[in-house]
Write a protein that holds these residues in place. Structure first.
Motif, PDB file in Angstrom:
ATOM      1  N   LYS A 226       0.827  -1.219   0.000  1.00  0.00           N
ATOM      2  CA  LYS A 226       0.000   0.000   0.000  1.00  0.00           C
ATOM      3  C   LYS A 226       0.854   1.259   0.000  1.00  0.00           C
ATOM      4  N   GLY A 227       0.458   2.204  -0.855  1.00  0.00           N
ATOM      5  CA  GLY A 227       1.211   3.451  -0.984  1.00  0.00           C
ATOM      6  C   GLY A 227       1.968   3.523  -2.286  1.00  0.00           C
ATOM      7  N   CYS A 228       1.409   2.965  -3.349  1.00  0.00           N
ATOM      8  CA  CYS A 228       2.105   3.047  -4.637  1.00  0.00           C
ATOM      9  C   CYS A 228       1.138   3.145  -5.817  1.00  0.00           C
ATOM     10  N   ALA A 229       1.324   4.205  -6.575  1.00  0.00           N
ATOM     11  CA  ALA A 229       0.581   4.395  -7.825  1.00  0.00           C
ATOM     12  C   ALA A 229       1.567   4.907  -8.868  1.00  0.00           C
ATOM     13  N   PHE A 230       1.199   4.767 -10.130  1.00  0.00           N
ATOM     14  CA  PHE A 230       2.056   5.348 -11.170  1.00  0.00           C
ATOM     15  C   PHE A 230       1.399   6.623 -11.684  1.00  0.00           C
ATOM     16  N   LEU A 231       2.230   7.462 -12.246  1.00  0.00           N
ATOM     17  CA  LEU A 231       1.739   8.633 -12.982  1.00  0.00           C
ATOM     18  C   LEU A 231       2.454   8.630 -14.326  1.00  0.00           C
ATOM     19  N   TYR A 232       1.655   8.579 -15.390  1.00  0.00           N
ATOM     20  CA  TYR A 232       2.187   8.660 -16.751  1.00  0.00           C
ATOM     21  C   TYR A 232       1.955  10.071 -17.266  1.00  0.00           C
ATOM     22  N   VAL A 233       2.988  10.625 -17.883  1.00  0.00           N
ATOM     23  CA  VAL A 233       2.829  11.921 -18.546  1.00  0.00           C
ATOM     24  C   VAL A 233       3.362  11.775 -19.968  1.00  0.00           C
ATOM     25  N   HIS A 234       2.559  12.159 -20.928  1.00  0.00           N
ATOM     26  CA  HIS A 234       2.969  12.072 -22.335  1.00  0.00           C
ATOM     27  C   HIS A 234       4.277  12.841 -22.545  1.00  0.00           C
ATOM     28  N   GLY A 273      11.686  14.137  -0.847  1.00  0.00           N
ATOM     29  CA  GLY A 273      11.866  14.197   0.603  1.00  0.00           C
ATOM     30  C   GLY A 273      11.932  12.782   1.164  1.00  0.00           C
ATOM     31  N   THR A 274      12.454  12.668   2.359  1.00  0.00           N
ATOM     32  CA  THR A 274      12.604  11.348   2.978  1.00  0.00           C
ATOM     33  C   THR A 274      11.223  10.754   3.248  1.00  0.00           C
ATOM     34  N   ASP A 275      11.054   9.526   2.801  1.00  0.00           N
ATOM     35  CA  ASP A 275       9.733   8.913   2.859  1.00  0.00           C
ATOM     36  C   ASP A 275       9.929   7.406   2.755  1.00  0.00           C
ATOM     37  N   ASP A 276       8.888   6.634   3.074  1.00  0.00           N
ATOM     38  CA  ASP A 276       8.997   5.191   2.868  1.00  0.00           C
ATOM     39  C   ASP A 276       8.736   4.907   1.393  1.00  0.00           C
ATOM     40  N   ARG A 277       9.803   4.627   0.671  1.00  0.00           N
ATOM     41  CA  ARG A 277       9.666   4.363  -0.766  1.00  0.00           C
ATOM     42  C   ARG A 277       9.561   2.863  -1.043  1.00  0.00           C
ATOM     43  N   THR A 278       9.565   2.034   0.002  1.00  0.00           N
ATOM     44  CA  THR A 278       9.556   0.591  -0.274  1.00  0.00           C
ATOM     45  C   THR A 278       8.313   0.121  -1.038  1.00  0.00           C
ATOM     46  N   PRO A 279       7.129   0.767  -0.891  1.00  0.00           N
ATOM     47  CA  PRO A 279       6.004   0.295  -1.727  1.00  0.00           C
ATOM     48  C   PRO A 279       6.309   0.417  -3.220  1.00  0.00           C
ATOM     49  N   MET A 280       7.105   1.424  -3.588  1.00  0.00           N
ATOM     50  CA  MET A 280       7.425   1.632  -5.009  1.00  0.00           C
ATOM     51  C   MET A 280       8.426   0.597  -5.519  1.00  0.00           C
ATOM     52  N   LEU A 281       9.096  -0.093  -4.610  1.00  0.00           N
ATOM     53  CA  LEU A 281      10.185  -0.987  -5.034  1.00  0.00           C
ATOM     54  C   LEU A 281       9.728  -2.418  -5.253  1.00  0.00           C
ATOM     55  N   VAL A 282       8.475  -2.724  -4.921  1.00  0.00           N
ATOM     56  CA  VAL A 282       8.039  -4.121  -5.011  1.00  0.00           C
ATOM     57  C   VAL A 282       6.975  -4.336  -6.093  1.00  0.00           C
ATOM     58  N   VAL A 283       6.853  -3.377  -6.992  1.00  0.00           N
ATOM     59  CA  VAL A 283       5.843  -3.510  -8.053  1.00  0.00           C
ATOM     60  C   VAL A 283       6.172  -4.723  -8.937  1.00  0.00           C
ATOM     61  N   ALA A 284       7.455  -4.903  -9.246  1.00  0.00           N
ATOM     62  CA  ALA A 284       7.840  -6.059 -10.083  1.00  0.00           C
ATOM     63  C   ALA A 284       7.548  -7.365  -9.335  1.00  0.00           C
ATOM     64  N   ASP A 285       7.775  -7.363  -8.018  1.00  0.00           N
ATOM     65  CA  ASP A 285       7.484  -8.576  -7.229  1.00  0.00           C
ATOM     66  C   ASP A 285       5.985  -8.878  -7.256  1.00  0.00           C
ATOM     67  N   ALA A 286       5.179  -7.818  -7.178  1.00  0.00           N
ATOM     68  CA  ALA A 286       3.727  -8.021  -7.212  1.00  0.00           C
ATOM     69  C   ALA A 286       3.306  -8.604  -8.567  1.00  0.00           C
ATOM     70  N   ILE A 287       3.867  -8.051  -9.646  1.00  0.00           N
ATOM     71  CA  ILE A 287       3.504  -8.544 -10.982  1.00  0.00           C
ATOM     72  C   ILE A 287       3.926 -10.013 -11.113  1.00  0.00           C
ATOM     73  N   GLU A 288       5.121 -10.337 -10.611  1.00  0.00           N
ATOM     74  CA  GLU A 288       5.594 -11.736 -10.687  1.00  0.00           C
ATOM     75  C   GLU A 288       4.732 -12.650  -9.829  1.00  0.00           C
ATOM     76  N   THR A 289       4.392 -12.187  -8.632  1.00  0.00           N
ATOM     77  CA  THR A 289       3.605 -13.040  -7.727  1.00  0.00           C
ATOM     78  C   THR A 289       2.219 -13.317  -8.309  1.00  0.00           C
ATOM     79  N   LEU A 290       1.542 -12.288  -8.783  1.00  0.00           N
ATOM     80  CA  LEU A 290       0.213 -12.499  -9.374  1.00  0.00           C
ATOM     81  C   LEU A 290       0.328 -13.370 -10.622  1.00  0.00           C
ATOM     82  N   GLY A 291       1.401 -13.132 -11.386  1.00  0.00           N
ATOM     83  CA  GLY A 291       1.595 -13.871 -12.642  1.00  0.00           C
ATOM     84  C   GLY A 291       1.825 -15.351 -12.411  1.00  0.00           C
ATOM     85  N   ALA A 292       2.243 -15.720 -11.194  1.00  0.00           N
ATOM     86  CA  ALA A 292       2.535 -17.137 -10.918  1.00  0.00           C
ATOM     87  C   ALA A 292       1.314 -17.883 -10.365  1.00  0.00           C
ATOM     88  N   PHE A 293       0.210 -17.199 -10.117  1.00  0.00           N
ATOM     89  CA  PHE A 293      -0.952 -17.880  -9.536  1.00  0.00           C
ATOM     90  C   PHE A 293      -1.610 -18.844 -10.538  1.00  0.00           C
TER      91      PHE A 293
END
Ligand SMILES: Cc1ncc(COP(=O)(O)O)c(C=O)c1O
Length: 401
Positions: A226-234, A273-293
């Motif tokens: 929890k605490g991770c979203a993407f923002l795409y800008v053209h 600024g200093t913040d908990d960035r760990t939610p942003m670092l596990v997006v690939a793990d989430a994609i892999e975990t869901l992909g393995a179900f």
């Protein structure tokens, strides 16, 4: 009050930390995160605590790129066009902060947009003397053509931006975004696609769709921390596009991006600024975990969730004796079902479902009548047995059995 006998948890639910004493039927609001992803996040947290200086000054940029690349592959966006923010609300707020609204400008939204996103737009419009135009989308019946006509019918020469959801929140409508974006692009109107229910929810193709901006949660249907979203800008809007929170390098960016070899757009959003960035670092793990179900990976998972949603919607409408509200062509893995209890307070019904049946649910008002609706949003940890149980619970509360 006697303790109800709950349906058993499906096998895959054990990959999550869900409370076995609760029937959790509201993935669409706040879903569960798999244990494997939380473990990966803990490993990042340990790394931060072992040498925080090294992490924030040198390593963060490198590890965050792993998430950018994995997410870009899933939603078909160039990784460098993506940055991470804490949630979709923040994604919307960052876009609004970069639009120089002038008095008389118009900003289009639909009446089914998420309240927090509308609120951020409303404040910006009020401050600038611009007009927030809320499009009165049809409801029951609703169909793609009428939605497109309703929105395009409110475009004028003064329309600067249109914001709409990929899947609307309380009404769970999969909007015809491909055609909407194409038509708005043709009219020269910038688009902000709110794909809070996007990655891992329904197939996405940012390159083909061509929005100006898009934000979407990783912590909803990707089941990331929890605490991770993407923002795409053209690409053609990235120049000068800056986060709401400026950091140390903001007015001396050249040396910093020279060292890190990334764009100012990526650089400024990567560290705010200093913040908990760990939610942003596990997006690939989430994609892999869901992909393995499932053998068919995340596409099979999305198909299965949608199929369970349609089955649950049909089962519950039959059990409650109400008609489906939204055509199947406008549904992803979320759907609303009307409950024949005129005047019943949605909040009271939700609380009774929890107190008497241990069901965590999303009950919303029907925008076309005074009945409540339940929104279903199945994830791999749900089963049809749970929806049967929920239908029986509602029947008993509203006096149908
Ligand atoms: C369509 C839509 N937009 C935005 C949001 C906000 O998401 P967040 O709370 O992650 O900012 C939600 C949350 O449910 C949503 O459904």
């Amino acid at each position: 009050m006697p303790t109800p006998t709950l349906p058993p948890l499906p096998e895959l639910a054990h990959s999550f930390m869900l409370d076995p004493e609760i029937v959790y039927l509201n993935h669409g609001s706040f879903g569960a995160c798999p244990r494997a992803v939380l473990e990966a996040q803990s490993a990042h947290r340990e790394r931060v605590e072992r040498d925080a200086m090294r992490f924030y000054i040198y390593d963060l940029w490198k590890v965050i790129d792993r998430s950018r690349t994995a997410l870009g592959g899933l939603i078909n966006a160039a990784p460098e066009d993506l940055v991470f923010v804490s949630n979709a609300t923040s994604g919307v707020a960052n876009v609004i902060a970069n639009i120089d609204l002038k008095p008389g400008d118009e900003v289009l939204v639909t009446r089914f947009e998420y309240p927090a996103c509308i609120n951020n737009l409303r404040r910006a419009c009020e401050r600038a003397g611009a007009e927030l135009v809320v499009v009165d989308l049809p409801w029951d019946p609703i169909d793609e053509d009428t939605v497109i006509d309703a929105i395009m019918g409110r475009v004028t020469d003064r329309t600067r931006l249109a914001m709409f959801s990929l899947i609307t929140s309380a009404t769970a409508v999969r909007m015809p975004v491909e055609q909407l974006i194409a038509e708005l692009n043709a009219r020269g109107v910038e688009t902000l696609l709110d794909a809070a229910h996007g990655p891992g929810c329904v197939p996405m193709d940012i390159e083909a769709w061509g929005p100006t901006y898009c934000t979407g949660n990783a912590h909803k249907w990707l089941c990331s921390a929890k605490g991770c979203a993407f923002l795409y800008v053209h690409k053609n809007r990235q120049d000068g596009f800056r986060p709401v929170i400026l950091s140390n390098d903001a007015y001396d960016i050249e040396p910093a991006i020279g060292r890190s070899g990334r764009s100012a757009f990526n650089h400024e959003f990567d560290y705010m600024g200093t913040d908990d960035r760990t939610p942003m670092l596990v997006v690939a793990d989430a994609i892999e975990t869901l992909g393995a179900f499932y053998p068919g990976g995340i596409n099979e998972l999305m198909d299965r969730n949608r199929a369970m949603c349609l089955e649950a919607r049909n089962l519950m409408s039959d059990a409650l004796g109400t008609e489906p509200l939204v055509p199947d062509s406008m549904l992803g893995p979320l759907a609303v079902i009307d409950i024949p209890a005129p005047g019943m307070d949605p909040r009271a019904l939700r609380e009774r479902l929890m107190e008497e049946f241990r069901i965590e649910s999303m009950i919303v008002p029907n925008p076309g009548s005074d009945t409540p609706m339940i929104r279903v949003s199945p994830q791999v940890y749900n089963s049809m047995e749970q929806y049967r149980y929920c239908a029986d619970a509602i029947r008993s509360i509203v006096g149908l059995s």
